[in-house]
Design an enzyme around this catalytic site. Sequence first.
Site, PDB file in Angstrom:
ATOM      1  N   HIS A 181      -1.531 -23.941 -10.662  1.00 23.71           N
ATOM      2  CA  HIS A 181      -1.134 -22.796 -11.495  1.00 23.71           C
ATOM      3  C   HIS A 181      -1.749 -21.505 -10.955  1.00 23.71           C
ATOM      4  O   HIS A 181      -1.063 -20.482 -10.846  1.00 23.71           O
ATOM      5  CB  HIS A 181      -1.584 -22.985 -12.944  1.00 23.71           C
ATOM      6  CG  HIS A 181      -0.789 -23.953 -13.730  1.00 23.71           C
ATOM      7  ND1 HIS A 181       0.586 -23.962 -13.748  1.00 23.71           N
ATOM      8  CD2 HIS A 181      -1.171 -24.962 -14.551  1.00 23.71           C
ATOM      9  CE1 HIS A 181       1.014 -24.921 -14.538  1.00 23.71           C
ATOM     10  NE2 HIS A 181      -0.039 -25.555 -15.033  1.00 23.71           N
ATOM     11  N   HIS A 205      -4.235 -29.631 -10.990  1.00 22.34           N
ATOM     12  CA  HIS A 205      -3.138 -29.077 -11.793  1.00 22.34           C
ATOM     13  C   HIS A 205      -3.376 -27.588 -12.045  1.00 22.34           C
ATOM     14  O   HIS A 205      -2.496 -26.757 -11.819  1.00 22.34           O
ATOM     15  CB  HIS A 205      -3.045 -29.864 -13.106  1.00 22.34           C
ATOM     16  CG  HIS A 205      -1.935 -29.449 -13.991  1.00 22.34           C
ATOM     17  ND1 HIS A 205      -0.823 -30.235 -14.190  1.00 22.34           N
ATOM     18  CD2 HIS A 205      -1.743 -28.349 -14.753  1.00 22.34           C
ATOM     19  CE1 HIS A 205      -0.004 -29.630 -15.037  1.00 22.34           C
ATOM     20  NE2 HIS A 205      -0.547 -28.481 -15.394  1.00 22.34           N
ATOM     21  N   GLU A 206      -4.572 -27.262 -12.501  1.00 25.64           N
ATOM     22  CA  GLU A 206      -4.878 -25.865 -12.830  1.00 25.64           C
ATOM     23  C   GLU A 206      -4.970 -24.991 -11.575  1.00 25.64           C
ATOM     24  O   GLU A 206      -4.594 -23.822 -11.607  1.00 25.64           O
ATOM     25  CB  GLU A 206      -6.170 -25.783 -13.642  1.00 25.64           C
ATOM     26  CG  GLU A 206      -6.074 -26.465 -15.003  1.00 25.64           C
ATOM     27  CD  GLU A 206      -4.894 -26.000 -15.842  1.00 25.64           C
ATOM     28  OE1 GLU A 206      -4.562 -24.792 -15.816  1.00 25.64           O
ATOM     29  OE2 GLU A 206      -4.303 -26.846 -16.539  1.00 25.64           O
TER      30      GLU A 206
END
Length: 117
Positions: free
Chosen positions: A9, A5-6
């Site tokens: 980003h 997820h990170e």
Amino acid sequence: RVLAHELIHAFDFARARVDASSCVHMACTEVRAWSLSGECDLWTKWFDFLGEDMINRKQRCVRDGAMASLLDSDRCRDPYVARAAIEEAWEPCWRDYWPFTTRPDLDTRWREQPMLR
């Protein structure tokens, strides 16, 4: 899944000039991160959606996750602003799989595993 997820980003901020003050830009990176990281895949959230309409389950999960993330941010705390930002960003960002060539959960191509040698 959190690391993926990170990293999504980080990829978005590196390639797309994401404006952190824009709720629409933040909504887009959240939609992509929730969708591509596997956090809303069937085997991770199956109990949450048991007995519900399974057709749109992943989309609901991605929308709910993006909404929760936007509401935690300083600039997009208003639920109406956050919902509008998600709606504006949804179509192009839901269909954006880059850096993958297809949705990761549908990619069935065989690859050599160099770590297993």
